[in-house]
Design a protein around this motif. Structure first.
Motif, PDB file in Angstrom:
ATOM      1  N   ALA A  96       0.860  -0.946  -0.063  1.00  0.00           N
ATOM      2  CA  ALA A  96      -0.111   0.109   0.132  1.00  0.00           C
ATOM      3  C   ALA A  96       1.015   1.270  -0.010  1.00  0.00           C
ATOM      4  O   ALA A  96       0.523   2.068  -0.359  1.00  0.00           O
ATOM      5  CB  ALA A  96      -0.867  -0.179   1.090  1.00  0.00           C
ATOM      6  N   GLY A  97       2.176   1.250   0.634  1.00  0.00           N
ATOM      7  CA  GLY A  97       3.035   2.388   0.476  1.00  0.00           C
ATOM      8  C   GLY A  97       3.774   2.495  -0.688  1.00  0.00           C
ATOM      9  O   GLY A  97       4.529   3.288  -0.535  1.00  0.00           O
ATOM     10  N   GLY A  98       3.488   1.449  -1.626  1.00  0.00           N
ATOM     11  CA  GLY A  98       4.040   1.718  -2.965  1.00  0.00           C
ATOM     12  C   GLY A  98       5.328   1.163  -3.199  1.00  0.00           C
ATOM     13  O   GLY A  98       6.185   1.149  -4.201  1.00  0.00           O
ATOM     14  N   ILE A  99       5.768   0.298  -2.100  1.00  0.00           N
ATOM     15  CA  ILE A  99       6.821  -0.620  -2.126  1.00  0.00           C
ATOM     16  C   ILE A  99       6.752  -1.656  -3.111  1.00  0.00           C
ATOM     17  O   ILE A  99       5.716  -2.354  -3.209  1.00  0.00           O
ATOM     18  CB  ILE A  99       7.494  -1.118  -0.990  1.00  0.00           C
ATOM     19  N   ALA A 100       7.797  -2.013  -4.153  1.00  0.00           N
ATOM     20  CA  ALA A 100       7.595  -3.160  -5.070  1.00  0.00           C
ATOM     21  C   ALA A 100       7.578  -4.300  -4.238  1.00  0.00           C
ATOM     22  O   ALA A 100       8.168  -4.515  -3.395  1.00  0.00           O
ATOM     23  CB  ALA A 100       9.170  -2.815  -6.152  1.00  0.00           C
ATOM     24  N   SER A 101       6.748  -5.258  -4.800  1.00  0.00           N
ATOM     25  CA  SER A 101       6.470  -6.401  -4.521  1.00  0.00           C
ATOM     26  C   SER A 101       7.770  -7.341  -4.040  1.00  0.00           C
ATOM     27  O   SER A 101       7.623  -7.712  -2.949  1.00  0.00           O
ATOM     28  CB  SER A 101       5.499  -7.182  -5.357  1.00  0.00           C
ATOM     29  N   GLN A 102       8.855  -7.373  -4.733  1.00  0.00           N
ATOM     30  CA  GLN A 102      10.026  -8.123  -4.339  1.00  0.00           C
ATOM     31  C   GLN A 102      10.567  -7.468  -3.217  1.00  0.00           C
ATOM     32  O   GLN A 102      10.960  -8.022  -2.131  1.00  0.00           O
ATOM     33  CB  GLN A 102      10.998  -8.073  -5.569  1.00  0.00           C
ATOM     34  N   ASP A 103      10.889  -6.253  -3.113  1.00  0.00           N
ATOM     35  CA  ASP A 103      11.407  -5.449  -2.183  1.00  0.00           C
ATOM     36  C   ASP A 103      10.414  -5.785  -0.805  1.00  0.00           C
ATOM     37  O   ASP A 103      11.062  -5.819   0.361  1.00  0.00           O
ATOM     38  CB  ASP A 103      11.597  -3.745  -2.259  1.00  0.00           C
ATOM     39  N   ALA A 104       9.141  -5.689  -1.047  1.00  0.00           N
ATOM     40  CA  ALA A 104       8.177  -5.742   0.130  1.00  0.00           C
ATOM     41  C   ALA A 104       8.383  -7.285   0.705  1.00  0.00           C
ATOM     42  O   ALA A 104       8.106  -7.516   2.004  1.00  0.00           O
ATOM     43  CB  ALA A 104       6.681  -5.590  -0.221  1.00  0.00           C
ATOM     44  N   ALA A 105       8.513  -8.122  -0.031  1.00  0.00           N
ATOM     45  CA  ALA A 105       8.655  -9.713   0.216  1.00  0.00           C
ATOM     46  C   ALA A 105       9.696  -9.641   1.134  1.00  0.00           C
ATOM     47  O   ALA A 105      10.139 -10.123   2.349  1.00  0.00           O
ATOM     48  CB  ALA A 105       8.795 -10.532  -0.945  1.00  0.00           C
ATOM     49  N   TRP A 106      11.076  -9.046   0.760  1.00  0.00           N
ATOM     50  CA  TRP A 106      12.253  -9.115   1.597  1.00  0.00           C
ATOM     51  C   TRP A 106      12.134  -8.383   2.587  1.00  0.00           C
ATOM     52  O   TRP A 106      12.808  -8.617   3.654  1.00  0.00           O
ATOM     53  CB  TRP A 106      13.421  -8.723   0.676  1.00  0.00           C
ATOM     54  N   ALA A 107      11.445  -7.133   2.764  1.00  0.00           N
ATOM     55  CA  ALA A 107      11.372  -6.217   3.774  1.00  0.00           C
ATOM     56  C   ALA A 107      10.596  -6.615   5.029  1.00  0.00           C
ATOM     57  O   ALA A 107      10.892  -6.734   5.993  1.00  0.00           O
ATOM     58  CB  ALA A 107      10.688  -5.040   3.677  1.00  0.00           C
ATOM     59  N   CYS A 108       9.736  -7.632   4.720  1.00  0.00           N
ATOM     60  CA  CYS A 108       8.777  -8.285   5.553  1.00  0.00           C
ATOM     61  C   CYS A 108       9.747  -9.301   6.667  1.00  0.00           C
ATOM     62  O   CYS A 108       9.789  -9.401   7.691  1.00  0.00           O
ATOM     63  CB  CYS A 108       8.163  -9.368   5.020  1.00  0.00           C
ATOM     64  N   ASP A 109      10.862 -10.064   5.940  1.00  0.00           N
ATOM     65  CA  ASP A 109      11.793 -10.971   6.472  1.00  0.00           C
ATOM     66  C   ASP A 109      12.751  -9.887   7.294  1.00  0.00           C
ATOM     67  O   ASP A 109      12.859 -10.195   8.601  1.00  0.00           O
ATOM     68  CB  ASP A 109      12.481 -11.714   5.583  1.00  0.00           C
ATOM     69  N   ASP A 114      12.496   3.124  11.224  1.00  0.00           N
ATOM     70  CA  ASP A 114      12.554   4.148  10.312  1.00  0.00           C
ATOM     71  C   ASP A 114      13.644   4.117   9.209  1.00  0.00           C
ATOM     72  O   ASP A 114      13.402   4.448   8.096  1.00  0.00           O
ATOM     73  CB  ASP A 114      12.280   5.458  11.238  1.00  0.00           C
ATOM     74  N   THR A 115      14.754   3.935   9.493  1.00  0.00           N
ATOM     75  CA  THR A 115      15.787   4.073   8.643  1.00  0.00           C
ATOM     76  C   THR A 115      15.887   2.977   7.759  1.00  0.00           C
ATOM     77  O   THR A 115      16.042   3.234   6.524  1.00  0.00           O
ATOM     78  CB  THR A 115      17.245   3.817   9.579  1.00  0.00           C
ATOM     79  N   PHE A 116      15.266   1.724   7.925  1.00  0.00           N
ATOM     80  CA  PHE A 116      15.131   0.792   6.982  1.00  0.00           C
ATOM     81  C   PHE A 116      14.190   1.238   5.878  1.00  0.00           C
ATOM     82  O   PHE A 116      14.135   0.902   4.839  1.00  0.00           O
ATOM     83  CB  PHE A 116      14.577  -0.538   7.777  1.00  0.00           C
ATOM     84  N   LEU A 117      12.843   1.901   6.548  1.00  0.00           N
ATOM     85  CA  LEU A 117      11.905   2.222   5.669  1.00  0.00           C
ATOM     86  C   LEU A 117      12.368   3.228   4.856  1.00  0.00           C
ATOM     87  O   LEU A 117      11.904   3.210   3.482  1.00  0.00           O
ATOM     88  CB  LEU A 117      10.831   2.728   6.233  1.00  0.00           C
ATOM     89  N   ASP A 118      13.313   4.223   5.163  1.00  0.00           N
ATOM     90  CA  ASP A 118      13.802   5.267   4.399  1.00  0.00           C
ATOM     91  C   ASP A 118      14.487   4.688   3.308  1.00  0.00           C
ATOM     92  O   ASP A 118      14.646   5.025   2.043  1.00  0.00           O
ATOM     93  CB  ASP A 118      14.680   5.995   5.224  1.00  0.00           C
ATOM     94  N   GLY A 119      15.389   3.512   3.505  1.00  0.00           N
ATOM     95  CA  GLY A 119      15.749   2.795   2.245  1.00  0.00           C
ATOM     96  C   GLY A 119      15.044   2.187   1.379  1.00  0.00           C
ATOM     97  O   GLY A 119      15.181   2.252   0.083  1.00  0.00           O
ATOM     98  N   LEU A 120      13.989   1.743   1.773  1.00  0.00           N
ATOM     99  CA  LEU A 120      12.806   1.195   0.865  1.00  0.00           C
ATOM    100  C   LEU A 120      12.405   2.213  -0.064  1.00  0.00           C
ATOM    101  O   LEU A 120      12.071   2.083  -1.186  1.00  0.00           O
ATOM    102  CB  LEU A 120      11.478   0.534   1.622  1.00  0.00           C
TER     103      LEU A 120
END
Length: 232
Positions: free
Chosen positions: A136-149, A219-225
């Motif tokens: 929903a935040g506009g993160i690409a699906s592959q990035d979002a998948a890895w970000a969950c982990d 927050d820092t990780f989300l900045d990178g995304l």
């Protein structure tokens, strides 16, 4: 003549609650909250339920299966939310804080999450919710998948550190302040010619409470995304 002794009928005793997976998980979590996950054995849980260990295997296959059920119960206590694109970052923060607080309530449960991908219903629902918020935040699906982990690794690492501190007896704010002061003094007392940055920035290195540092990490990780998304 002495009055005859009346043997107590089993019907006079309080009836035991029926054994079930829920009752077993309840008992195991109560032990964990009081003494930590290491105290949870099939024999100990059975004793809490006034039954034999063999009776538990009707409902859980083994201790690992019990731990998975416990983790799923803990995950189910975390409030989920409908993804909102305009406030997705705050939703991620809220969800991660909820996971962290749930794990820290039961010392040792973070280690179970580290070794178990989310496969039970509540754990899957939490991971699905996180994935949906990131999308929903506009993160690409592959990035979002890895970000969950990676986000869950931040949570488990933070909760594990809390477990270590609690085991060392650092359970109050005063304990944490004292520990930070000792670390500050250690850094400040290092040889300045060998560690000039640690000596010169000792205060910054120990600044911030656990909640503040945790929010900074997420927050820092989300900045990178967000930066990766903008470059795409």
């Amino acid at each position: 003549m002495d009055a005859p002794v009346r043997l107590r009928s089993t019907r006079d005793r309080p009836a035991k609650a029926p054994l079930s997976e829920d009752a077993i998980v309840d008992a195991a979590l109560a032990i964990t909250k009081a003494e930590g996950l290491a105290a949870v054995t099939m024999r100990r849980v059975a004793a809490e339920l006034d039954t034999g260990a063999a009776s538990l295997y009707v409902y859980v296959r083994n201790r690992d299966d019990l731990r998975r059920a416990m983790l799923d119960r803990v995950a189910g206590a975390v409030p989920l939310t409908e993804p909102e694109p305009e406030r997705w970052r705050e939703q991620v923060q809220d969800l991660m804080r909820g996971f962290r607080e749930a794990l820290e309530t039961y010392p040792g449960m973070a280690n179970v999450l580290l070794g178990e991908p989310p496969t039970a219903e509540n754990a899957l629902a939490g991971a699905e919710n996180l994935f949906g918020i990131l999308l929903a935040g506009g993160i690409a699906s592959q990035d979002a998948a890895w970000a969950c982990d990676i986000l869950l690794l931040i949570v488990t690492a933070t909760a594990t550190e809390a477990d270590v501190r609690r085991a060392a007896g650092h359970t109050t704010d005063a304990d944490r302040v004292d520990a930070a002061a000792r670390i500050h003094d250690t850094f400040a007392g290092l040889p300045a010619e060998r560690f000039p940055l640690f000596v010169g920035h000792a205060s910054e290195l120990v600044a911030g409470a656990g909640d503040e540092r945790f929010r900074f990490a997420v927050d820092t990780f989300l900045d990178g995304l967000v930066a990766r998304t903008a470059r795409a």
